[in-house]
Design a protein around this motif. Structure first.
Motif: not given
Length: 354
Positions: A251-266, A298-309
């Motif tokens: 998906l292109t940037v700004g297509s409405g995906t969030t860190a909590a949900t994988l974007p469509d397609g996978h 993929l879901e874990l990678k989606q949340r990567k920035d949410s980890f403390a370290n």
């Protein structure tokens, strides 16, 4: 410690490399006689013989794909059954308890929408989005529902669910003109030009993107305003994504995906329609495990920035990658390979294995 950052980098590099290596395999049962998937093709009420011939041609392409995949195939709507309506046959087939690893439901025909209820037109009683949802909810394994008919968009909102791919030919129920999307999708499913990532296999996502593009081009060439815009949903958010929102397979940037949900397609990319070259074969059970592990990664990678370290992130990623590696190691152990060394084995020696 001075060695912590290099170690963290190497661990991340190992995980990424392993994931890339694991992309070039296909779940298939060729050569084993095992039918791991089932494909249910439904031809709706034709309206006129012209439309009926088109639906029959599309159905024939799907039947050929099923034969190539050695999937169990059922065609409903090509002949009359005096005992049961087509609606009863469709629901009965879906309710069959099976050991298949995936079910494909392809609906080819016309649809209607009165502002409240969407229907797929069958000979006799029609199939509503609600009735189909109630039946599909009993299916526990991965399911793809491909709605190739006009006014089909409300089916996406009703059918959207976890572990399910839903495709509709229209973006709203009010796109009620005849839909050509089913023609382009059935053709793209077996066209090697649809293989966008050149991995030797055509996924449902790739076929969807090709068909969406070709549908738009069809109206452009005719100089007409497009009356259909296909949607794909496989992350259970009931939203759907148009083909023109993808760049390649992402998906292109700004297509409405969030860190909590994988974007469509996978998930749609895990449903394989056909192959363009010989690939490593995995069993249905192995494919289910592999697909689930890949989604978790993929879901874990989606949340990567949410980890403390980063250490916390890799602590969760590593065991998933090891499980995935074990799936492929089991394949390597089953493969029979012979290394031919011209200094040891005569070059004209008879080969006894691959």
């Amino acid at each position: 410690m001075p060695f912590e950052k290099p170690f963290r980098f190497l661990r991340g590099f190992f995980c990424l490399s392993l994931l890339l290596i694991c992309q070039r395999t296909l779940a298939d049962s060729r050569g084993t006689g095992e039918k791991t998937e089932r494909i249910i093709i439904v031809m709706g009420a034709e309206g006129t013989s012209e439309y009926g011939q088109q639906f029959a041609d599309w159905a024939e392409r799907w039947l050929q794909l099923a034969a190539d995949k050695q999937a169990a195939a059922t065609l409903i709507g090509d002949s009359l059954d005096a005992r049961h309506s087509d609606l009863e046959l469709v629901l009965h087939e879906l309710n069959q308890q099976t050991d298949y690893t995936a079910t494909w439901l392809i609906l080819l025909g016309h649809g209607t929408f009165d502002g409240k209820t969407a229907r797929f037109n069958l000979r006799g009683p029609d199939l509503t989005a609600e009735a189909l949802r109630n039946t599909c909810d009993s299916i526990q394994h991965p399911l793809a529902v491909i709605n190739c008919f006009s006014s089909s968009a409300p089916f996406l909102e009703s059918l959207s669910a976890k572990n399910r791919v839903v495709i509709t030919a229209t973006k709203t129920g009010h796109e009620f003109y005849f839909s050509h999307f089913g023609n382009f999708l059935s053709a793209a499913a077996g066209d090697k030009q649809s293989d966008l990532d050149h991995d030797g296999q055509i996924s449902l996502l790739e076929a969807y993107l090709a068909a969406s593009r070709q549908t738009a081009e069809y109206y452009l060439e005719k100089g007409e305003l497009a009356t259909e815009h296909a949607l794909l949903d496989d992350n259970a958010d009931q939203q759907g994504t148009r083909g023109d929102q993808f760049q390649g397979l992402h998906l292109t940037v700004g297509s409405g995906t969030t860190a909590a949900t994988l974007p469509d397609g996978h998930r749609a990319h895990q449903f394989i329609l056909s192959t363009t070259q010989r690939l490593t074969l995995v069993s249905g059970e192995q494919k289910l495990l592999r697909d689930e592990l890949e989604i978790k990664i993929l879901e874990l990678k989606q949340r990567k920035d949410s980890f403390a370290n980063q250490d916390e992130y890799y602590d969760q990623l590593e065991p998933l990658m090891i499980q995935l590696a074990n799936v492929y190691r089991s394949l390597d152990q089953k493969a029979k390979r012979t290394i031919y060394d011209s200094q040891v084995v005569p070059i004209n020696a008879k080969k006894t294995s691959q």
